[in-house]
Motif scaffolding. Sequence first.
Motif, PDB file in Angstrom:
ATOM      1  N   THR A  42     -15.251 -88.404 -41.458  1.00  0.00           N
ATOM      2  CA  THR A  42     -16.179 -89.087 -42.243  1.00  0.00           C
ATOM      3  C   THR A  42     -15.854 -90.455 -41.666  1.00  0.00           C
ATOM      4  N   GLU A  68     -24.196 -80.846 -49.603  1.00  0.00           N
ATOM      5  CA  GLU A  68     -24.418 -81.759 -49.561  1.00  0.00           C
ATOM      6  C   GLU A  68     -23.387 -82.538 -48.721  1.00  0.00           C
ATOM      7  N   TRP A  72     -23.349 -85.152 -44.954  1.00  0.00           N
ATOM      8  CA  TRP A  72     -22.901 -86.289 -45.207  1.00  0.00           C
ATOM      9  C   TRP A  72     -21.612 -86.488 -44.362  1.00  0.00           C
TER      10      TRP A  72
END
Length: 223
Positions: A42, A68, A72
């Motif tokens: 991330t 999602e 993301w």
Amino acid sequence: MAPSYSIEQLLLAQPSISRVAGVDEVGRGAWAGPVTVCAVVTDLSEPPSGLTDSKQLSAAKRASLAGELESWALGIGYGESSHTEIDRLGMTEALRRAARRALEALPVRPDAVILDGKHDYIGPPWPVRLEVKGDAASISVAAASVLAKVRRDTYMGTIGCVEYAFAENAGYPSPVHQEALARLGPTEHHRLSWSYLDDLPRWRHLKQHRDPSVGEGQASLFG
């Protein structure tokens, strides 16, 4: 408590580390199907609402979150080891191969890995930080746990074998699964080196015995 980036930030404080992957697996204890590993990198942004350990979420919430998470995350990689590979190599080596496949599938290379659990089945060249219940503590690992679970559950729901209810139990030993095994025997998707066959006299002759010189075997993960 919701997962956070505290472990990621601790690792990123080291000069040699600029990118961290969270890694988790699903399917280790199943009697049928592959073991699936997911690696997630991330950018330390706020994750989708409700993200936590996949075991704490309903199937519907996991599926919603997975969609999602895919848009993301900075990078997602998957790796699997089939039931035949597990039988041939043992679970430790099968997990190692699946994890390496997941890490190598990432579009960005991590400098370190946060691995859920207390056994490092990945090894070099990645520095590994072991974190018991990491899927509840680390956002990266929580994301990996959800994505791995949804991917494997979806696959297990597509392989048929209605009598064994793989779409509901994902190859784990539910009562329906156990009853079907006793009555019909293992399918082409079952792990034939697993000890459940010892308790099925009618089908015990199908059990495969792995060469102990190959891989480390499943016992090393639990002993």
